[in-house]
Design a protein around this motif. Sequence first.
Motif, PDB file in Angstrom:
ATOM      1  N   ASN A  38       0.815  -1.219   0.000  1.00 51.86           N
ATOM      2  CA  ASN A  38       0.000   0.000   0.000  1.00 51.86           C
ATOM      3  C   ASN A  38       0.846   1.265   0.000  1.00 51.86           C
ATOM      4  O   ASN A  38       0.534   2.216  -0.720  1.00 51.86           O
ATOM      5  N   GLU A  42       0.911   3.958  -3.072  1.00 49.08           N
ATOM      6  CA  GLU A  42       0.620   5.371  -2.827  1.00 49.08           C
ATOM      7  C   GLU A  42       1.772   6.259  -3.289  1.00 49.08           C
ATOM      8  O   GLU A  42       1.565   7.259  -3.979  1.00 49.08           O
ATOM      9  N   GLY A  48      -2.678  -0.785  -6.345  1.00 44.47           N
ATOM     10  CA  GLY A  48      -2.119  -1.809  -5.468  1.00 44.47           C
ATOM     11  C   GLY A  48      -1.928  -3.158  -6.137  1.00 44.47           C
ATOM     12  O   GLY A  48      -0.864  -3.774  -6.003  1.00 44.47           O
TER      13      GLY A  48
END
Length: 83
Positions: A38, A42, A48
Motif C-alpha cells: 500500500n 501510494e 495496489g
Amino acid sequence: MPSRQLVAKELSEIFKILAHPDRVRIIEELGNDERDVNSLAEQLELAGPRVSQHLALMRAHRLVDERREGRRHVYRLLQPEIA
C-alpha cells in the motif's frame, strides 16, 4: 562453457525484469527501506494490484524478499546495492 551460457541466460532474465519502468521505481523505493504494497502504491501513484504483481515477479526472480506483519506484506531488496 555451458556454465557461462547458464549465467548469461540467468542475467538476461534479470535484465528483462529490471527493464520495466514501474519495477525500476519500486527498486528505487525499496533501496531506502522496507515497504508494504500500500505504501509503495501510494508513493508511486500505481494501483495496489499492479504493484503486487510486479513484486510477485521480482520475488520469483529473487530480487526482493517478503515477510508478513499480520495482514501486511512487507518487501525489501535482497541486494540493496542494485538500487
